[in-house]
Design an enzyme around this catalytic site. Structure first.
Site, short mmCIF file in Angstrom:
data_model
loop_
_atom_site.label_atom_id
_atom_site.label_comp_id
_atom_site.label_asym_id
_atom_site.label_seq_id
_atom_site.Cartn_x
_atom_site.Cartn_y
_atom_site.Cartn_z
N ASP A 163 82.01 73.73 18.19
CA ASP A 163 82.04 72.96 16.95
C ASP A 163 81.75 73.81 15.72
O ASP A 163 80.88 73.49 14.93
CB ASP A 163 80.99 71.83 17.10
CG ASP A 163 80.94 70.90 15.91
OD1 ASP A 163 81.99 70.65 15.31
OD2 ASP A 163 79.83 70.44 15.57
N GLU A 409 75.04 74.69 25.83
CA GLU A 409 75.70 73.49 26.33
C GLU A 409 76.84 73.73 27.31
O GLU A 409 77.91 73.10 27.20
CB GLU A 409 76.20 72.63 25.16
CG GLU A 409 75.06 72.14 24.28
CD GLU A 409 75.47 70.99 23.37
OE1 GLU A 409 76.68 70.78 23.18
OE2 GLU A 409 74.57 70.29 22.89
N TYR A 464 71.03 63.92 21.02
CA TYR A 464 71.56 63.16 19.87
C TYR A 464 71.38 61.66 20.04
O TYR A 464 72.24 60.89 19.63
CB TYR A 464 73.03 63.57 19.64
CG TYR A 464 73.12 64.95 19.05
CD1 TYR A 464 72.94 65.15 17.69
CD2 TYR A 464 73.30 66.07 19.86
CE1 TYR A 464 72.97 66.42 17.14
CE2 TYR A 464 73.33 67.35 19.32
CZ TYR A 464 73.17 67.52 17.96
OH TYR A 464 73.18 68.79 17.41
N GLU A 501 68.27 71.19 19.34
CA GLU A 501 69.14 70.46 18.42
C GLU A 501 68.76 68.99 18.46
O GLU A 501 68.55 68.42 19.54
CB GLU A 501 70.63 70.57 18.82
CG GLU A 501 71.25 71.91 18.54
CD GLU A 501 72.75 71.96 18.88
OE1 GLU A 501 73.41 70.90 18.86
OE2 GLU A 501 73.24 73.07 19.18
C1 GCB Z 1 76.01 70.23 19.83
C2 GCB Z 1 76.46 71.64 19.71
C3 GCB Z 1 76.65 72.06 18.27
C4 GCB Z 1 77.34 70.95 17.50
C5 GCB Z 1 76.45 69.73 17.54
C6 GCB Z 1 77.06 68.54 16.79
O1 GCB Z 1 75.44 69.81 20.78
O2 GCB Z 1 75.60 72.55 20.36
O3 GCB Z 1 77.41 73.23 18.24
O4 GCB Z 1 77.63 71.31 16.20
O5 GCB Z 1 76.26 69.35 18.86
O6 GCB Z 1 76.80 68.39 15.62
O7 GCB Z 1 77.81 67.79 17.42
#
Ligand code: GCB
Length: 594
Positions: A163, A409, A464, A501
């Site tokens: 991403d 990931e 997330y 994250e």
């Molecule tokens: C993740 C990735 C990261 C993305 C992020 C997102 O898990 O490691 O590279 O940018 O999510 O914002 O979706």
């Protein structure tokens, strides 16, 4: 690989500037020997910078394949018998270099340095033509992986599972370096603490047989220890330790024959024990971010003004650490982190080894397996291992680096993933027995499915809840986050957990009375929910939110002008959550003392 450092026996000439540049739409330049002449229809291109956003042309921005860089170089005055090298901080992703008509080096991997001894190719010439062909294509056998295809219109396309925008070109400085024929070629320093003293173990390699002597200089340049021989252990009495927030640096000055090489280092220890991450024997709590090398116009090009500004912003927030998501960063960044006492999780470019994701979110719809003879295979594993070793060779002497992240990931819930990662974790440990090793786990491989956690020292999680799942429902998100954390405690007892994250996309300036997703209020709330949960789990030893700043990605239905999960905008303005997080981190720093 040793850093480029000037000394009484080593000179450095910086070749940054505006070079000549040409696209190679047919990838025909090598066969047509473009290196043998001045590039036809060349246009100006700054080095260092990604080439993508420099011009106004879509063909340059979206180019897939080779591009060419060229310039004339003046040879510096050299002593008899000295060798001349050209050194690239990086070339994204593969590169071949010519001096005049002579090919001098090829390198695979877009985020690590390489060099070539060009003494013989230059001969007695006073000036020479330096040409570099750089290819941005990613394949299943590159790190990171990608797929190049041709669509129904015959256009070449590039797809990848990570991403961030596949910026390419010469992102870091190009240097011309001189050194004696017999020279220091490598040094490995590890340190320990013995009461008030520092123990400095060193091992030097040289390009020919010669006497080696070493001196340890403190930050003022005063000699505090000396040694003889290519290998040894020195004691620094009453050592100044390298500590988070106070990056005290010593120099190991190595003399090998006519060569003198100054290797900076810090005296500190790192250890993982009983769910704690210990630096100098004291529990350390990571506060900070996953970051990107990314900015307007320059893309991933290194820039000292931006670098220092970013560190100022991180210090303003009372952060103490970051992860080099998702690739090795410029050597200048690592040096700066050492000197300023930043704690770094150093990550390889192994991102997107997961067909369950695309742009961090969805699969690409194709029926593929992540690990198979046609996709991520033995050759990918070989390239990945070589990349791990190259990263460790570059960064092993940085005290700021406390932990290796060998992938971000990847798919880790299949038997194939275990076969893939077992040798890689072992390779990282063999290359550096002095630091813990980890990888960053994805939501698709939760504790009840995970197959590789036991290979590592720490658990690093990207989560997330509240965004990609339970979007907007933070109460439910909190329940799921706690449930999952309980699962990790059961699966990996004794291992510290670092959140590498978490956070929602947030459109700067979007305010919402109902505090819904995408608003600045929601970012404050979602980060706050995660922080509340972290505070309930002593095993959680770090919070690195995603991301330090908004950054560029490929366009898509989930991305509005890039990824907007920044604490700061892409032009480095704080979103409102930055103030709340600042207050939290100031308090944590006060409580934790770093
Ligand atoms: C993740 C990735 C990261 C993305 C992020 C997102 O898990 O490691 O590279 O940018 O999510 O914002 O979706």
């Amino acid at each position: 690989m040793l850093g480029a450092r000037a000394s009484q026996s080593r000179t450095i000439t910086n070749l940054d500037g505006v070079w000549n540049f040409a696209l190679d739409p047919e990838n025909a330049g090598i066969d047509e020997r473009w290196f043998a002449n001045s590039l036809t229809d060349a246009r100006p291109m700054p080095v260092p910078a990604s080439y993508n956003d420099i011009t106004t042309e879509k063909e340059v921005h979206d180019h897939v394949g080779y591009v060419w860089y060229q310039r004339t170089v003046r040879v510096p005055r050299m002593l008899d018998g000295e060798r001349l090298f050209v050194r690239f901080g990086s070339a994204t992703h593969t590169a071949t270099v010519w001096v005049g008509d002579t090919e001098v080096v090829s390198h695979v991997g877009g985020y690590l340095p390489f060099e070539a001894d060009i003494t013989d190719a230059v001969g007695s010439d006073q000036t020479f033509r330096l040409t570099v062909a750089v290819d941005n294509r990613l394949t299943w056998q590159s790190i990171p992986p990608g797929i190049v295809g041709v669509n129904e219109l015959g256009e070449t396309t590039q797809f990848y599972y990570h991403d961030f925008y596949n910026y390419a070109g010469l992102h870091r400085s190009v240097l011309l370096c001189t050194r004696p024929a017999v020279a220091v070629s490598d040094v490995t320093i590890t340190t320990d603490i013995d009461g008030a003293d520092g123990v400095v173990n060193y091992r030097v390699e040289t390009t020919g047989s010669t006497n080696v002597t070493v001196r340890v200089l403190d930050a003022d340049g005063t000699e505090v220890a000396t040694g003889e021989g290519a290998e040894g252990s020195l004691t620094v009495a009453n050592a100044n330790l390298w500590q988070p927030g106070a990056g005290y640096m010593y120099t190991l000055e190595i003399t090998a024959g006519d060569d003198v090489y100054p290797q900076p280092f810090g005296i500190r220890t790192v250890e993982v024990k009983d769910s704690k991450f210990l630096i100098n024997g004291k529990p350390f709590y990571f506060r900070g971010y996953g970051r990107h090398e990314d900015n307007l116009v320059r893309g991933k090009g290194h820039d000292n003004a931006l670098m220092v500004h970013d560190f100022e912003l991180m210090a303003w927030q009372s952060a103490n650490s970051f992860r080099t998501s998702h690739y090795p960063y410029a050597e200048e960044v690592m040096d700066y982190a050492d000197e300023q006492g930043w704690v770094v999780i150093d990550e390889t470019a192994a991102v997107g080894l997961n067909v369950g994701l695309a742009g961090g979110i969805f699969g690409d719809g194709a029926i593929r397996k992540t690990y198979s003879p046609e996709t991520i295979n033995d050759e990918t594993q070989r390239v990945h291992e070589a990349h791990i070793r190259e990263l460790i060779a570059r960064d092993k002497n940085h005290p700021s680096v406390v932990l290796w992240s060998i992938a971000n990931e990847p798919e880790t819930h299949t038997d194939a993933s275990r076969e893939y990662f077992e040798p890689l974790a072992a390779a990282a440990r063999e290359a550096d027995p002095s630091r813990p090793v980890g990888y960053v786990n994805v939501m698709l491989s939760p504790p009840d499915k995970e197959k590789v956690a036991d290979l590592y020292d720490v658990v690093m999680l990207n989560r997330y809840y509240g965004w990609y799942v339970d979007n907007g429902n933070l109460a439910l998100a909190e329940k799921h986050l706690r449930d999952e954390l309980d699962g990790w405690l059961a699966l990996a007892p004794g291992k510290p957990i670092i959140f590498t994250e978490y956070g929602p996309d947030t459109l700067n300036g979007l305010r919402d009375f109902h505090r819904r997703p995408w608003s600045e209020e929601f970012q404050t709330d979602m980060l706050g929910m995660f922080h509340k949960v972290f505070d309930d789990y002593p095993e959680v030893v770090g919070e690195q939110m995603w991301n330090f700043a908004d950054f560029q990605t490929t366009p898509g239905i989930m991305r509005v002008g890039g990824n907007k999960k920044g604490m700061f905008t892409r032009d480095r303005l704080p979103k409102s959550a930055a103030y709340d997080v600042r207050e939290r981190w100031q308090n944590l720093r006060f409580e934790q003392g770093n």
